[in-house]
Design an enzyme around this catalytic site. Structure first.
Site, mmCIF file in Angstrom:
data_model
loop_
_atom_site.group_PDB
_atom_site.id
_atom_site.type_symbol
_atom_site.label_atom_id
_atom_site.label_comp_id
_atom_site.label_asym_id
_atom_site.label_seq_id
_atom_site.Cartn_x
_atom_site.Cartn_y
_atom_site.Cartn_z
ATOM 1 N N LYS A 170 2.531 51.087 37.007
ATOM 2 C CA LYS A 170 3.717 50.551 37.684
ATOM 3 C C LYS A 170 4.814 51.592 37.751
ATOM 4 C CE LYS A 170 5.317 48.550 33.378
ATOM 5 N NZ LYS A 170 6.533 49.378 33.241
ATOM 6 N N HIS A 205 10.852 60.456 32.449
ATOM 7 C CA HIS A 205 9.840 59.964 31.501
ATOM 8 C C HIS A 205 8.599 59.514 32.259
ATOM 9 C CE1 HIS A 205 11.835 56.303 32.879
ATOM 10 N NE2 HIS A 205 10.692 55.696 32.663
ATOM 11 N N ASP A 226 3.164 49.422 28.013
ATOM 12 C CA ASP A 226 3.737 50.787 27.990
ATOM 13 C C ASP A 226 3.733 51.484 26.613
ATOM 14 O OD1 ASP A 226 4.210 49.952 30.562
ATOM 15 O OD2 ASP A 226 6.378 50.245 30.526
ATOM 16 N N HIS A 248 11.220 60.129 41.144
ATOM 17 C CA HIS A 248 11.553 58.701 41.020
ATOM 18 C C HIS A 248 13.061 58.469 40.941
ATOM 19 C CE1 HIS A 248 11.311 54.521 39.449
ATOM 20 N NE2 HIS A 248 10.312 54.513 40.307
ATOM 21 N N ASP A 284 3.568 52.841 32.473
ATOM 22 C CA ASP A 284 4.684 53.289 33.301
ATOM 23 C C ASP A 284 4.246 54.629 33.911
ATOM 24 O OD1 ASP A 284 7.311 52.320 33.914
ATOM 25 O OD2 ASP A 284 8.210 53.935 32.726
ATOM 26 N N HIS A 295 5.442 57.168 36.844
ATOM 27 C CA HIS A 295 6.415 57.526 37.884
ATOM 28 C C HIS A 295 6.093 58.858 38.561
ATOM 29 C CE1 HIS A 295 8.954 54.325 36.418
ATOM 30 N NE2 HIS A 295 9.201 54.899 35.264
ATOM 31 N N CYS A 354 10.746 46.566 29.529
ATOM 32 C CA CYS A 354 9.480 46.208 30.165
ATOM 33 C C CYS A 354 8.810 44.988 29.534
ATOM 34 C CB CYS A 354 8.552 47.415 30.196
ATOM 35 S SG CYS A 354 9.195 48.683 31.325
#
Ligand code: VGL
Ligand code: ZN
Length: 198
Positions: free
Chosen positions: A107, A82, A9, A53, A47, A49, A152
Site C-alpha cells: 500500500k 521511509h 507494516d 511519494h 508500506d 512507497h 496504520c
C-alpha cells in the site's frame, strides 16, 4: 475460516535504526510470531512507497518532517522518507515469520495519495482489495497487530469496523508513533467504534 490475524507494516524502517523508527517497534516480532499459531489465516501489509511519494517531507520544498499539509483528500502528515520500494527499510523485519502469510498487501504506491489503512487509501474510498479477499475467505473477525498503533493499525481497525468485521486490537503486539497525542486519540476512536482492546 472465520478469524484472521492481520500483521500491519512490521518493516525495518518502523523498527529501531529505521528511517521512521517506532519506539520498541521490533518488540512486536516475537509476539506476532507466537500468535500466528492461533489463526487459520494470516495476512500482512507492507508500506511500499515510490521515492517521489507526496507523504515525504523531502518532496516538498522547505517542509519539515512531522509537519502537516492539506492535500486534496485531507490533512496529511509529512513523514521522513521511509519504506521506499525495494529498499532494505521497506523489507519486513528479518525475524518476522511470514511462511504462513497467505497474502501480502502492499500500500501507499500512488505518489499522490498516502495509504495508512490496509483497506482504503487515505481518501477513505480507494480500496486495496483486502475487504473482498477476506469476505471471499469467509472471514468475520480480525485481530490486528503491528506498527504503528496510532496510524496504520488504528486506521485499519476503524475501516474494518466500518466494513462490518469484528475487530480486536492486540495492544501488546502493537507499538505507536505517538505524535502530539495521536495514540490517545486513536485508542479513543477505536473504543468508540467497538474495537475490542486486548
Ligand atoms: C505508517 C506513517 C507513514 C504506519 C506508514 O505504518 O503506521 N505511518 N507510513
Ligand atoms: Zn508510509
Amino acid at each position: 475460516m472465520t478469524a484472521a490475524l492481520l500483521i500491519i507494516d512490521v518493516q525495518n524502517d518502523f523498527c529501531p535504526g529505521g528511517l521512521l523508527a517506532v519506539n520498541e517497534g521490533d518488540a512486536v516480532v516475537p509476539i506476532i510470531n507466537r500468535m500466528q499459531d492461533d489463526f487459520p489465516l494470516v495476512v500482512a501489509t507492507q508500506d511500499w512507497h515510490p521515492a517521489n511519494h507526496s507523504s515525504f517531507a523531502a518532496n516538498h520544498a522547505g517542509a519539515e518532517p512531522f509537519s502537516t499539509m492539506e492535500m486534496p483528500y485531507g490533512t496529511q502528515v509529512l513523514w521522513p522518507v521511509h519504506c521506499v520500494q525495494g529498499s532494505d527499510g521497506a523489507a519486513f523485519h528479518p525475524a518476522l515469520a511470514l511462511d504462513r502469510a497467505a497474502l501480502i498487501i502492499r500500500k501507499g504506491m500512488d505518489p499522490a495519495l498516502d495509504s495508512y489503512s490496509a483497506f482504503f487509501e487515505n481518501d477513505r474510498e480507494t480500496p486495496t482489495g483486502l475487504a473482498g479477499y477476506l469476505r471471499d475467505k469467509g472471514v468475520m473477525s480480525l485481530t490486528l497487530t503491528g506498527l504503528a498503533t496510532d496510524f496504520c493499525v488504528g486506521w485499519s481497525a476503524l475501516d474494518a469496523r466500518r466494513l462490518g468485521f469484528d475487530v480486536t486490537l492486540a495492544t501488546d503486539a502493537c507499538r505507536a508513533i505517538d505524535l502530539d497525542g495521536s495514540l490517545d486519540a486513536a485508542m479513543g476512536k477505536m473504543r468508540d467504534a467497538g474495537v475490542q482492546i486486548l
